[in-house]
Design a protein around this motif. Sequence first.
Motif, PDB file in Angstrom:
ATOM      1  N   ARG A   1     -14.580   8.315  -2.315  1.00  0.00           N
ATOM      2  CA  ARG A   1     -15.320   7.097  -1.954  1.00  0.00           C
ATOM      3  C   ARG A   1     -15.598   6.238  -3.181  1.00  0.00           C
ATOM      4  N   ARG A   2     -15.863   6.884  -4.314  1.00  0.00           N
ATOM      5  CA  ARG A   2     -16.104   6.114  -5.548  1.00  0.00           C
ATOM      6  C   ARG A   2     -14.832   5.381  -5.980  1.00  0.00           C
ATOM      7  N   LEU A   3     -13.685   6.043  -5.816  1.00  0.00           N
ATOM      8  CA  LEU A   3     -12.416   5.381  -6.131  1.00  0.00           C
ATOM      9  C   LEU A   3     -12.176   4.196  -5.193  1.00  0.00           C
ATOM     10  N   ILE A   4     -12.404   4.434  -3.896  1.00  0.00           N
ATOM     11  CA  ILE A   4     -12.152   3.398  -2.898  1.00  0.00           C
ATOM     12  C   ILE A   4     -13.103   2.221  -3.069  1.00  0.00           C
ATOM     13  N   ALA A   5     -14.302   2.493  -3.556  1.00  0.00           N
ATOM     14  CA  ALA A   5     -15.285   1.423  -3.747  1.00  0.00           C
ATOM     15  C   ALA A   5     -14.802   0.387  -4.752  1.00  0.00           C
ATOM     16  N   GLU A   6     -13.889   0.800  -5.645  1.00  0.00           N
ATOM     17  CA  GLU A   6     -13.385  -0.120  -6.675  1.00  0.00           C
ATOM     18  C   GLU A   6     -11.989  -0.638  -6.350  1.00  0.00           C
ATOM     19  N   ALA A   7     -11.454  -0.270  -5.195  1.00  0.00           N
ATOM     20  CA  ALA A   7     -10.066  -0.610  -4.860  1.00  0.00           C
ATOM     21  C   ALA A   7      -9.981  -1.891  -4.047  1.00  0.00           C
ATOM     22  N   ASP A   8      -8.798  -2.466  -4.063  1.00  0.00           N
ATOM     23  CA  ASP A   8      -8.480  -3.604  -3.189  1.00  0.00           C
ATOM     24  C   ASP A   8      -7.833  -3.138  -1.901  1.00  0.00           C
TER      25      ASP A   8
ATOM     26  N   SER B   1       3.284  -9.577 -13.603  1.00  0.00           N
ATOM     27  CA  SER B   1       3.535  -8.875 -12.357  1.00  0.00           C
ATOM     28  C   SER B   1       2.869  -9.608 -11.204  1.00  0.00           C
ATOM     29  N   ALA B   2       3.551  -9.652 -10.074  1.00  0.00           N
ATOM     30  CA  ALA B   2       3.026 -10.374  -8.914  1.00  0.00           C
ATOM     31  C   ALA B   2       1.696  -9.803  -8.443  1.00  0.00           C
ATOM     32  N   LEU B   3       1.519  -8.485  -8.545  1.00  0.00           N
ATOM     33  CA  LEU B   3       0.304  -7.840  -8.032  1.00  0.00           C
ATOM     34  C   LEU B   3      -0.572  -7.290  -9.151  1.00  0.00           C
ATOM     35  N   GLN B   4      -0.436  -7.868 -10.335  1.00  0.00           N
ATOM     36  CA  GLN B   4      -1.266  -7.430 -11.460  1.00  0.00           C
ATOM     37  C   GLN B   4      -2.744  -7.590 -11.107  1.00  0.00           C
ATOM     38  N   GLY B   5      -3.514  -6.557 -11.351  1.00  0.00           N
ATOM     39  CA  GLY B   5      -4.939  -6.597 -11.050  1.00  0.00           C
ATOM     40  C   GLY B   5      -5.310  -6.030  -9.694  1.00  0.00           C
ATOM     41  N   VAL B   6      -4.316  -5.793  -8.847  1.00  0.00           N
ATOM     42  CA  VAL B   6      -4.577  -5.212  -7.523  1.00  0.00           C
ATOM     43  C   VAL B   6      -4.641  -3.688  -7.666  1.00  0.00           C
ATOM     44  N   LYS B   7      -5.721  -3.104  -7.158  1.00  0.00           N
ATOM     45  CA  LYS B   7      -5.909  -1.659  -7.231  1.00  0.00           C
ATOM     46  C   LYS B   7      -5.693  -1.045  -5.853  1.00  0.00           C
ATOM     47  N   VAL B   8      -4.839  -0.020  -5.803  1.00  0.00           N
ATOM     48  CA  VAL B   8      -4.482   0.634  -4.551  1.00  0.00           C
ATOM     49  C   VAL B   8      -4.821   2.117  -4.643  1.00  0.00           C
ATOM     50  N   VAL B   9      -5.494   2.639  -3.633  1.00  0.00           N
ATOM     51  CA  VAL B   9      -5.681   4.072  -3.496  1.00  0.00           C
ATOM     52  C   VAL B   9      -4.763   4.539  -2.378  1.00  0.00           C
ATOM     53  N   GLU B  10      -3.855   5.445  -2.706  1.00  0.00           N
ATOM     54  CA  GLU B  10      -2.904   5.965  -1.725  1.00  0.00           C
ATOM     55  C   GLU B  10      -3.334   7.373  -1.323  1.00  0.00           C
ATOM     56  N   MET B  11      -3.655   7.536  -0.040  1.00  0.00           N
ATOM     57  CA  MET B  11      -4.065   8.841   0.465  1.00  0.00           C
ATOM     58  C   MET B  11      -3.031   9.424   1.419  1.00  0.00           C
ATOM     59  N   GLY B  12      -1.885   8.800   1.518  1.00  0.00           N
ATOM     60  CA  GLY B  12      -0.853   9.292   2.426  1.00  0.00           C
ATOM     61  C   GLY B  12       0.010  10.346   1.768  1.00  0.00           C
ATOM     62  N   GLN B  13       0.927  10.889   2.555  1.00  0.00           N
ATOM     63  CA  GLN B  13       1.882  11.844   2.021  1.00  0.00           C
ATOM     64  C   GLN B  13       3.218  11.683   2.726  1.00  0.00           C
ATOM     65  N   LEU B  14       4.239  12.320   2.155  1.00  0.00           N
ATOM     66  CA  LEU B  14       5.613  12.259   2.627  1.00  0.00           C
ATOM     67  C   LEU B  14       6.199  10.855   2.482  1.00  0.00           C
ATOM     68  N   ILE B  15       6.389  10.086   3.574  1.00  0.00           N
ATOM     69  CA  ILE B  15       7.247   8.911   3.441  1.00  0.00           C
ATOM     70  C   ILE B  15       6.542   7.593   3.703  1.00  0.00           C
ATOM     71  N   ALA B  16       5.974   7.407   4.892  1.00  0.00           N
ATOM     72  CA  ALA B  16       5.538   6.068   5.299  1.00  0.00           C
ATOM     73  C   ALA B  16       4.480   5.485   4.371  1.00  0.00           C
ATOM     74  N   GLY B  17       3.355   6.175   4.204  1.00  0.00           N
ATOM     75  CA  GLY B  17       2.314   5.663   3.313  1.00  0.00           C
ATOM     76  C   GLY B  17       2.779   5.572   1.875  1.00  0.00           C
ATOM     77  N   PRO B  18       3.375   6.643   1.317  1.00  0.00           N
ATOM     78  CA  PRO B  18       3.833   6.588  -0.065  1.00  0.00           C
ATOM     79  C   PRO B  18       4.909   5.544  -0.347  1.00  0.00           C
ATOM     80  N   PHE B  19       5.792   5.253   0.631  1.00  0.00           N
ATOM     81  CA  PHE B  19       6.786   4.199   0.385  1.00  0.00           C
ATOM     82  C   PHE B  19       6.096   2.846   0.257  1.00  0.00           C
ATOM     83  N   CYS B  20       5.043   2.646   1.027  1.00  0.00           N
ATOM     84  CA  CYS B  20       4.256   1.417   0.876  1.00  0.00           C
ATOM     85  C   CYS B  20       3.634   1.352  -0.517  1.00  0.00           C
TER      86      CYS B  20
END
Length: 410
Positions: free
Chosen positions: A97-104, A17-36
């Motif tokens: 914050r603990r989740l975000i501390a480990e995210a990219d 996978s092109a983004l294997q190993g990349v960790k993302v925390v998604e805090m958005g809702q509905l469309i714009a953030g979640p589509f990303c």
Amino acid sequence: MNAKNIKHPTTPLDTPSALQGVKVVEMGQLIAGPFCGKTLGEFGAEVIKIEAPGAGDPLRNWRLIKEGTSVWWQVQSRNKRSVALDLRQKEAQDVARRLIAEADVLVENFRPGTLEGWGMSPAELHAINPGLVILRISGYGQTGPYRDLPGFGVIGEAMGGLRHLTAEPGRVPVRVGVSIGDTLAALHGVIGVMMALYHRKVNGGPGQVIDVALHEAVFNVMESLLPEYSAFGAVREAAGSALPGIAPSNAYPCQDGWVLVAGNGDSIFKRLMTAIDRQDLADAPDLAHNAGRVARVAEIDAAIGDWTHGRSVRTVMEELGKARVPAGKVYTARDIAEDPHYRARDMILTQHTRDGYDVEVPGIVPKLSLTPGTVRASAPHVGDDTDVVLAKLGLTTEQIARLREKGIIQ
């Protein structure tokens, strides 16, 4: 339903996978953030979606509902894990914050100031995770006099200049039929994330903040709208299905529908006029180039319309195809579902949902030859992955149970 009792349908990964190993925390809702987040997840990023306990992301209940959940949700949240956290509570903010501390990457599309109110300003987050890439999508951006105004995609489409053009002349501006403002902002956000990750990896740079405003994402694709006003004082107006200043390019009536015809290339125009038995127009010296065709666009459109309206869509498509003239039927959902080209290019996938039924969903774009996107897991129920994710953070079973009793997690 407990997450451990859910079967996660997967797509075998024959390639990395092109983004294997990349960790993302998604805090958005509905469309714009979640589509990303959806797009990043399709190319291998691990996406942990934080949503409110109970109903979760409101998109779960938008448009047509099957087995209690929107079928739109099945597309928007595939490949994601759901952690249900009540971010209004301090202990939930500590977990985040603990989740975000480990995210990219952190993706959020709240109103500006929301993160700051939770003690998660970019400065505070970069203090615990210097390499964090923070994508912030909002109606008007994080700065400027409008920053605190509420903004949805439709407002961004209006302010970005698009809505003014989407109408028949003299009639009410209409929306394009989908939430294009949100999606454009999401795609600009994905581009920003990839640039920031590249800068961090290749140049050794720190994490940074990506500020995407809905109206700016729309404005960015408005072509020559502003320079034409700047240079000539010309305000581009609605033109229905035509493409102003480029001819011929319009929608034309057939016996059983409409066909879009793009005959605006010089050689294409000649072939088009020959195909509709208007050799006089094909040979007219003043129509050899676009400027001359624009001056006589009404006449040209009338000639094409006269030819198409007595024929079926299929006949028009076949004859223009033989003449190598770009033309397209106006597709409905049924047309897309029945089209062999869509299926040949894996643009219609069958996805098994966690509610137990199969549904056809859009495939993945863009198509990468070595690291293609995949659907590895179906969209989660609210909080499906809360226990697993928090356990990986180091929380004990007792700590997780206590958070659940207090209503902080689900």
